[in-house]
Write a protein that holds these residues in place. Structure first.
Motif, mmCIF file in Angstrom:
data_model
loop_
_atom_site.group_PDB
_atom_site.id
_atom_site.type_symbol
_atom_site.label_atom_id
_atom_site.label_comp_id
_atom_site.label_asym_id
_atom_site.label_seq_id
_atom_site.Cartn_x
_atom_site.Cartn_y
_atom_site.Cartn_z
ATOM 1 N N TYR A 112 32.371 60.536 39.773
ATOM 2 C CA TYR A 112 31.613 61.632 40.362
ATOM 3 C C TYR A 112 30.172 61.621 39.870
ATOM 4 O O TYR A 112 29.847 61.021 38.845
ATOM 5 C CB TYR A 112 32.277 62.976 40.043
ATOM 6 C CG TYR A 112 33.677 63.079 40.587
ATOM 7 C CD1 TYR A 112 33.892 63.067 41.969
ATOM 8 C CD2 TYR A 112 34.778 63.164 39.749
ATOM 9 C CE1 TYR A 112 35.171 63.158 42.492
ATOM 10 C CE2 TYR A 112 36.064 63.256 40.257
ATOM 11 C CZ TYR A 112 36.254 63.252 41.630
ATOM 12 O OH TYR A 112 37.527 63.328 42.145
ATOM 13 N N LYS A 113 29.307 62.350 40.579
ATOM 14 C CA LYS A 113 27.892 62.339 40.221
ATOM 15 C C LYS A 113 27.242 63.693 40.492
ATOM 16 O O LYS A 113 27.799 64.544 41.193
ATOM 17 C CB LYS A 113 27.167 61.253 41.005
ATOM 18 C CG LYS A 113 27.223 61.415 42.516
ATOM 19 C CD LYS A 113 26.535 60.247 43.215
ATOM 20 C CE LYS A 113 26.585 60.408 44.728
ATOM 21 N NZ LYS A 113 25.917 59.272 45.430
ATOM 22 N N VAL A 114 26.057 63.868 39.934
ATOM 23 C CA VAL A 114 25.255 65.064 40.180
ATOM 24 C C VAL A 114 24.530 64.881 41.511
ATOM 25 O O VAL A 114 23.864 63.866 41.729
ATOM 26 C CB VAL A 114 24.240 65.299 39.047
ATOM 27 C CG1 VAL A 114 23.343 66.486 39.373
ATOM 28 C CG2 VAL A 114 24.969 65.531 37.721
ATOM 29 N N VAL A 128 20.380 57.760 35.490
ATOM 30 C CA VAL A 128 19.987 56.948 34.339
ATOM 31 C C VAL A 128 21.223 56.209 33.837
ATOM 32 O O VAL A 128 22.335 56.429 34.321
ATOM 33 C CB VAL A 128 19.383 57.822 33.213
ATOM 34 C CG1 VAL A 128 18.039 58.405 33.655
ATOM 35 C CG2 VAL A 128 20.337 58.943 32.807
ATOM 36 N N ASP A 129 21.049 55.343 32.836
ATOM 37 C CA ASP A 129 22.143 54.473 32.384
ATOM 38 C C ASP A 129 23.396 55.234 31.955
ATOM 39 O O ASP A 129 24.512 54.836 32.281
ATOM 40 C CB ASP A 129 21.658 53.586 31.234
ATOM 41 C CG ASP A 129 20.669 52.532 31.705
ATOM 42 O OD1 ASP A 129 20.641 52.279 32.922
ATOM 43 O OD2 ASP A 129 19.926 51.994 30.866
ATOM 44 N N ASP A 130 23.231 56.319 31.208
ATOM 45 C CA ASP A 130 24.401 57.018 30.664
ATOM 46 C C ASP A 130 24.638 58.373 31.330
ATOM 47 O O ASP A 130 25.240 59.267 30.736
ATOM 48 C CB ASP A 130 24.264 57.202 29.152
ATOM 49 C CG ASP A 130 23.001 57.963 28.772
ATOM 50 O OD1 ASP A 130 22.117 58.107 29.640
ATOM 51 O OD2 ASP A 130 22.907 58.415 27.612
ATOM 52 N N GLY A 131 24.140 58.553 32.548
ATOM 53 C CA GLY A 131 24.374 59.819 33.234
ATOM 54 C C GLY A 131 23.271 60.143 34.225
ATOM 55 O O GLY A 131 22.851 59.286 34.995
ATOM 56 N N PHE A 132 22.784 61.386 34.145
ATOM 57 C CA PHE A 132 21.741 61.841 35.061
ATOM 58 C C PHE A 132 20.697 62.627 34.276
ATOM 59 O O PHE A 132 21.002 63.229 33.235
ATOM 60 C CB PHE A 132 22.332 62.739 36.159
ATOM 61 C CG PHE A 132 23.301 62.036 37.058
ATOM 62 C CD1 PHE A 132 22.889 61.476 38.254
ATOM 63 C CD2 PHE A 132 24.640 61.922 36.695
ATOM 64 C CE1 PHE A 132 23.780 60.824 39.083
ATOM 65 C CE2 PHE A 132 25.542 61.273 37.515
ATOM 66 C CZ PHE A 132 25.107 60.718 38.715
ATOM 67 N N GLU A 133 19.467 62.607 34.778
ATOM 68 C CA GLU A 133 18.406 63.432 34.227
ATOM 69 C C GLU A 133 17.909 64.373 35.312
ATOM 70 O O GLU A 133 17.806 63.995 36.481
ATOM 71 C CB GLU A 133 17.230 62.584 33.735
ATOM 72 C CG GLU A 133 17.458 62.000 32.358
ATOM 73 C CD GLU A 133 16.219 61.307 31.823
ATOM 74 O OE1 GLU A 133 16.270 60.871 30.661
ATOM 75 O OE2 GLU A 133 15.210 61.198 32.561
ATOM 76 N N LYS A 135 19.460 66.569 30.296
ATOM 77 C CA LYS A 135 20.325 65.392 30.395
ATOM 78 C C LYS A 135 21.727 65.851 30.791
ATOM 79 O O LYS A 135 22.277 66.768 30.189
ATOM 80 C CB LYS A 135 20.365 64.664 29.052
ATOM 81 C CG LYS A 135 20.970 63.293 29.076
ATOM 82 C CD LYS A 135 20.067 62.316 29.805
ATOM 83 C CE LYS A 135 20.595 60.907 29.708
ATOM 84 N NZ LYS A 135 20.457 60.346 28.364
ATOM 85 N N VAL A 136 22.307 65.225 31.816
ATOM 86 C CA VAL A 136 23.669 65.546 32.255
ATOM 87 C C VAL A 136 24.498 64.271 32.191
ATOM 88 O O VAL A 136 24.166 63.274 32.822
ATOM 89 C CB VAL A 136 23.687 66.087 33.707
ATOM 90 C CG1 VAL A 136 25.099 66.520 34.083
ATOM 91 C CG2 VAL A 136 22.711 67.240 33.869
#
Length: 247
Positions: free
Chosen positions: A197-199, A217-222, A188-189
């Motif tokens: 910004y994003k992964v 995903v809703d609260d970040g990135f997987e 989880k990131v």
């Protein structure tokens, strides 16, 4: 610590001695230890003796290692190591020299006067977290002591970025033949603070043993990791790329 008794059997009304030896090498300050004596007396099967001593050293800084902890970028942290000596009134600190790693990381240090009779001098370390990463450095502290003209003070810490990985380490159980693609793990990131910004991607650059797929995903990135083959080194690193210029 070691303890010996003068006799294994003590008659009624008799006396015995317990000799305790405390090894003080590498220690300083107050030392507290407990000796447990086991007896055949049903009413006092165990007797605990507490030993307390103050170990005097010729000269040292306490603590000998300063841990700045985990610091957010932009924060300023100040910590002090105090000088401890057998004869504090006869020793002074003359100056501080930073090694290249400490100087490059942005550490600052100076000699300060403390309002403590047993420790009138200290070294104040100040750090402003400007660059994300690990802080590793050391200081050389000059003294007026003939026996110890120089003391060393190590400094460690971590400047946190905005991105947080959970977990930071994953492990795969070795798959049976023909089942390599069944081994999966998820990282989880997410950002500690709101960000645009994003992964962008995640890649196993060394051996291409793990396939990584990034999903929003809703609260970040997987990041879903799939083991394609057992790497020769049995360990590796996934490089995660963002469009964040700081990290």
């Amino acid at each position: 610590m070691a303890a010996l008794t003068s006799a294994a059997d003590i008659p009624p009304g008799g006396e015995g001695d317990i000799k305790a030896t405390v090894h003080t090498k590498g220690r300083s300050g107050v030392l507290s230890k407990t000796v447990t004596v086991e007896t055949s007396d049903p009413e006092n099967k165990r007797i605990r003796l507490k030993l307390k001593a103050k170990i005097l050293v010729e000269l040292e800084l306490q603590p000998r290692h300063i841990n700045l902890g985990r610091i957010a970028k932009g924060d300023v942290v100040t910590k002090t190591a105090k000088l401890v000596a057998k004869e504090p009134g006869k020793v002074k600190l003359l100056g501080v020299e930073l090694d290249p790693a400490a100087e490059e990381s942005g550490l600052k240090a100076k000699i300060v006067t403390l309002d403590e009779p047993d420790s009138p001098f200290g070294v104040e370390v100040t750090f402003k977290a400007a660059k994300i990463g690990t802080i590793r450095g050391a200081l050389k502290v000059k003294t007026t002591s003939e026996k110890l003209p120089e003391l060393r003070l190590a400094v460690r810490g971590t400047v946190l970025g905005n991105w947080e990985l959970t977990p930071r380490t994953v492990s795969f159980t070795e798959p049976e033949e023909g089942q390599e693609k069944q081994a999966k793990r998820t990282i989880k990131v997410k950002a500690r603070n709101k960000t645009r910004y994003k992964v962008i991607k995640a890649v196993d650059e060394e051996e291409n043993a793990v396939k990584a797929k990034v999903s929003k995903v809703d609260d970040g990135f997987e990041i879903e990791l799939t083991l394609l083959k057992v790497p020769e080194k049995r360990r590796g690193t996934i490089k995660i790329t963002t469009n964040d210029p700081d990290e």
